[in-house]
Design a protein around this motif. Structure first.
Motif, PDB file in Angstrom:
ATOM      1  N   ASP A 120      40.245  74.122  69.498  1.00 27.56           N
ATOM      2  CA  ASP A 120      39.358  73.723  69.391  1.00 27.56           C
ATOM      3  C   ASP A 120      39.530  73.133  68.160  1.00 27.56           C
ATOM      4  N   TRP A 153      42.863  60.482  78.517  1.00 28.14           N
ATOM      5  CA  TRP A 153      42.688  61.626  79.087  1.00 28.14           C
ATOM      6  C   TRP A 153      43.995  61.368  79.581  1.00 28.14           C
ATOM      7  N   LYS A 172      39.644  65.482  71.724  1.00 25.54           N
ATOM      8  CA  LYS A 172      38.954  66.964  70.507  1.00 25.54           C
ATOM      9  C   LYS A 172      37.651  67.584  71.721  1.00 25.54           C
ATOM     10  N   THR A 173      37.469  69.290  72.162  1.00 25.42           N
ATOM     11  CA  THR A 173      37.190  69.621  72.207  1.00 25.42           C
ATOM     12  C   THR A 173      36.184  70.730  72.250  1.00 25.42           C
ATOM     13  N   LYS A 174      35.634  71.017  72.498  1.00 28.68           N
ATOM     14  CA  LYS A 174      34.322  72.778  72.583  1.00 28.68           C
ATOM     15  C   LYS A 174      34.289  73.895  73.054  1.00 28.68           C
ATOM     16  N   HIS A 175      35.181  74.749  73.136  1.00 25.60           N
ATOM     17  CA  HIS A 175      34.510  75.674  74.126  1.00 25.60           C
ATOM     18  C   HIS A 175      33.707  76.623  74.051  1.00 25.60           C
ATOM     19  N   GLU A 214      33.161  75.420  81.637  1.00 25.77           N
ATOM     20  CA  GLU A 214      33.316  73.418  81.172  1.00 25.77           C
ATOM     21  C   GLU A 214      33.298  73.887  79.132  1.00 25.77           C
ATOM     22  N   PHE A 215      33.898  72.441  78.662  1.00 27.91           N
ATOM     23  CA  PHE A 215      33.501  72.022  77.106  1.00 27.91           C
ATOM     24  C   PHE A 215      32.864  71.441  77.090  1.00 27.91           C
ATOM     25  N   GLU A 250      33.291  67.447  75.025  1.00 27.06           N
ATOM     26  CA  GLU A 250      34.030  66.622  74.393  1.00 27.06           C
ATOM     27  C   GLU A 250      33.328  66.171  72.652  1.00 27.06           C
ATOM     28  N   GLN A 290      30.180  63.891  73.655  1.00 27.34           N
ATOM     29  CA  GLN A 290      29.002  65.492  73.406  1.00 27.34           C
ATOM     30  C   GLN A 290      28.432  65.393  74.947  1.00 27.34           C
ATOM     31  N   ARG A 323      32.413  68.288  80.287  1.00 28.04           N
ATOM     32  CA  ARG A 323      33.598  68.146  80.775  1.00 28.04           C
ATOM     33  C   ARG A 323      33.761  69.710  82.161  1.00 28.04           C
ATOM     34  N   ILE A 378      41.646  68.664  84.083  1.00 27.42           N
ATOM     35  CA  ILE A 378      40.700  68.706  83.192  1.00 27.42           C
ATOM     36  C   ILE A 378      39.961  67.258  85.091  1.00 27.42           C
TER      37      ILE A 378
END
Length: 623
Positions: free
Chosen positions: A357, A405, A446-449, A480-481, A483, A487, A490, A523
């Motif tokens: 991330d 993607w 960019k992602t946030k897990h 899930e994360f 994006e 925000q 997914r 994804i």
């Protein structure tokens, strides 16, 4: 030098209309004076670059010197109109046009070599034909329709007894030569192919076998084949210019194209020759079989079919009772971790996704030098999520797009279940080696897990699998994360094959206990993590009730006094929404107001937001 007398008033307009009607003048051309070649009106002498014929020179001698200075031109016909239309005659446009058309027609029939209507360029072809010279005499040639010519070719080459249409080497056919046709591959485009295939579709009985061998055909020429001949059973493209897998996309890119095709011949095409030359014959056959699921024979060799025994009588349809169960026979179990310390798995996941991330380049050392990575996208909305209407009720889901993607600088989605993905793209999108893997991951959004703050949204399983003479660890993770920056949420599935990090390796020196040998990421659209909640698994998700909760079920008197007083400061409409939230979620008034405020006072959005964060709220948030 003599000048032509000026035409009568209005005769130029009448003459122009008559000339257009007779086909002697374009509809968008304006009449002009043949002797005025410059804006200033200065008279010039037009020069003709064509050498006069002998019989024309003899005729010019009888016309006088004044006419020898002018060359015949369609526009100069306007100066010859006065004899047909006297200046004192007030005929209508219709009569004048008819008279001029009759005069010019009779003139054309007896036109001599120097007559202006028989000179090339002096008149345009009409539907009836055009005047050509042949041995000094005008000959009328009837124009053959191009479609009729193609129909003649198709009819001649069709055998209704065998239902075989032989369109091999069309460029050598006498019909093509006679009417100067341009077959596909020799100047004809996809539209020409469409004409041929449409005519073939009109044949009776319908075509079952089609040979397009030796026509220099490209893939684009086949664009309309499935449209007009969808039930074709046998197709030969032998000896054509099929060079890449993309050339087969028009007929074999989707499962519903050419679904009745049983035999295909590609012998002599650059694509087949290159595959066999490079030792990829098996890959060639498997790729063709994947593109044409019903295919039985390829290049005169049978394709191995995998079938299942059907014990039911032919033509009978077994009756299957409609299921009545509400849950699956087996319930959802807790995460399964075997053969490895759970702490090793947790430490790897926490560190891996934190760096994924924030700093993906920092993952370079954890990948084995021979590791591979790929990802694919499932762009459809999951059935349960559609039933729960999550795509519309969650606040940022409509901001999500799949563009970055599916295609990016690192390659793109490697979805092997989509038939239009060709073999070359499959190979390109499988990234091998640590540096290529990091480059491909850097191109992803960019992602946030939140693997540490909301572990209930993730489920992990790990167990040993054989690897060479030893074993490796297969680690699967569903979750899930968020994006960034949309925000939106997914869901994803990720599978790792891990090996112990060797002593002295880059991974070990960087503090990793394992190295990644294989990394596969999927994804997909967001679906509720309740799917892996321990307990019975529902057969079908329940749709959200559209009947609003009545505020009478929860009254303001149920709130503490301080919250009642704060609630009275709001408009009545907002008070009702707060009470509905409190009754539905058991939140206290302060948290209910915050929930509604952050979701634009939209009740459904607030409920969806609450479902996402309810497990992270403190106890004092509830009544």
């Amino acid at each position: 030098m003599f000048s032509t007398p000026p035409p009568a008033s209005g005769s130029r307009t009448i003459a122009a209309g008559a000339l257009r009607k007779a086909g002697l003048m374009d509809s968008d051309t304006r009449m002009r004076d043949g002797e005025k070649g410059r804006p200033g009106g200065k008279k010039i002498t037009p020069k003709s670059r064509r050498r006069p014929r002998a019989n024309e020179s003899a005729k010019e001698q009888t016309l006088g010197s004044s006419q020898r200075t002018r060359s015949w031109h369609p526009f100069l016909l306007a100066s010859r109109c006065p004899p047909f239309f006297p200046q004192d005659d007030d005929q209508t446009l219709t009569d004048a046009s008819t008279q001029l058309a009759t005069r010019t027609t009779s003139s054309a029939r007896g036109a001599g070599p120097s007559d202006p209507l028989s000179i090339r360029g002096a008149s345009r072809p009409t539907l009836a034909g055009r005047i050509r010279r042949r041995d000094g005499e005008p000959v009328r040639i009837e124009k053959q329709s191009t479609v009729d010519a193609w129909r003649q070719l198709v009819d001649k080459r069709y055998d209704p007894n065998t239902r075989f249409l032989n369109l091999e080497s069309m460029i050598d056919d006498e019909v093509v030569k006679k009417y100067s046709l341009t077959p596909p591959g020799y100047g004809g485009d996809a539209r020409t192919g469409a004409v041929i295939f449409k005519l073939a579709a009109q044949l009776k009985p319908e075509v079952q076998t089609l040979s397009l061998a030796n026509n220099n055909i490209l893939g684009i020429h086949l664009a309309y084949l499935d449209r007009y001949l969808p039930k074709l059973r046998n197709l030969s493209l032998q000896g054509n210019s099929i060079k890449t897998w993309r050339d087969l996309d028009p007929v074999g890119a989707k499962k519903d194209k050419m679904k009745h095709l049983r035999e295909l011949v590609l012998v002599g095409t650059p694509l087949r020759d290159m595959e066999y030359k490079n030792g990829r014959g098996d890959r060639y056959r498997s790729e063709i079989a994947r593109r044409f699921p019903a295919l039985e024979v390829l290049d005169s060799e049978a394709i191995t079919q995998i079938g299942f025994t059907n014990d039911s009588a032919p033509g009978s349809t077994p009756t299957v009772p409609k299921p009545s169960a509400t849950t699956f026979p087996c319930g959802m179990g807790s995460p399964f971790i075997a053969g490895v310390d759970g702490a090793l798995v947790s430490n790897f996941l926490f560190r891996f996704f934190q760096m994924f991330d924030t700093q993906r380049s920092g993952l370079l050392d954890v990948y084995d030098p021979q590791a591979n990575f790929s990802y694919c996208c499932n762009t459809s909305i999951p059935a349960r999520a559609r039933i729960e209407n999550l795509h519309n009720t969650m606040p940022n889901q409509r901001k999500l797009t799949w563009e970055h993607w599916l295609n990016n600088s690192g390659g793109g989605s490697r979805n092997l279940s989509r038939p239009q993905v060709n073999v070359d793209k499959m190979v390109e999108d499988l990234h091998t080696g640590a540096s290529k893997i990091i480059a491909a991951q850097a191109a992803l959004p960019k992602t946030k897990h939140d693997v540490q703050g909301a572990m209930h949204k993730f489920v992990v399983d790990a167990f040993p699998v054989p690897h060479g003479e030893g074993s490796a660890l297969l680690l699967t993770l569903h979750g899930e994360f968020m994006e960034i920056p949309s925000q939106g949420i997914r869901s994803f599935d990720r599978s790792f094959i891990l090996l112990p990090a060797p002593e002295g390796s880059r991974a070990k020196l960087s503090g990793w206990d394992v190295v990644v040998l294989c990394d596969q990421l999927t994804i997909r659209g967001f679906s509720n993590p309740i799917a892996w909640k321990v307990g019975p698994m529902l057969v079908q998700a329940e749709a959200k009730s559209k009947v609003p909760q009545k505020s009478a079920e929860f009254s303001a008197s149920s709130l503490p006094l301080a919250q009642q007083q704060a609630l009275r400061t709001l408009p009545q409409v907002q008070q009702d929404l707060v009470l509905r939230i409190c009754g539905r979620t058991r939140l206290n008034a302060h948290y209910a107001v915050d929930c509604l405020t952050n979701n634009a006072w939209d009740f459904e959005r607030a409920i969806a937001n609450f479902e996402q964060v309810k497990d992270t709220l403190p106890k004092d948030a509830f009544l």
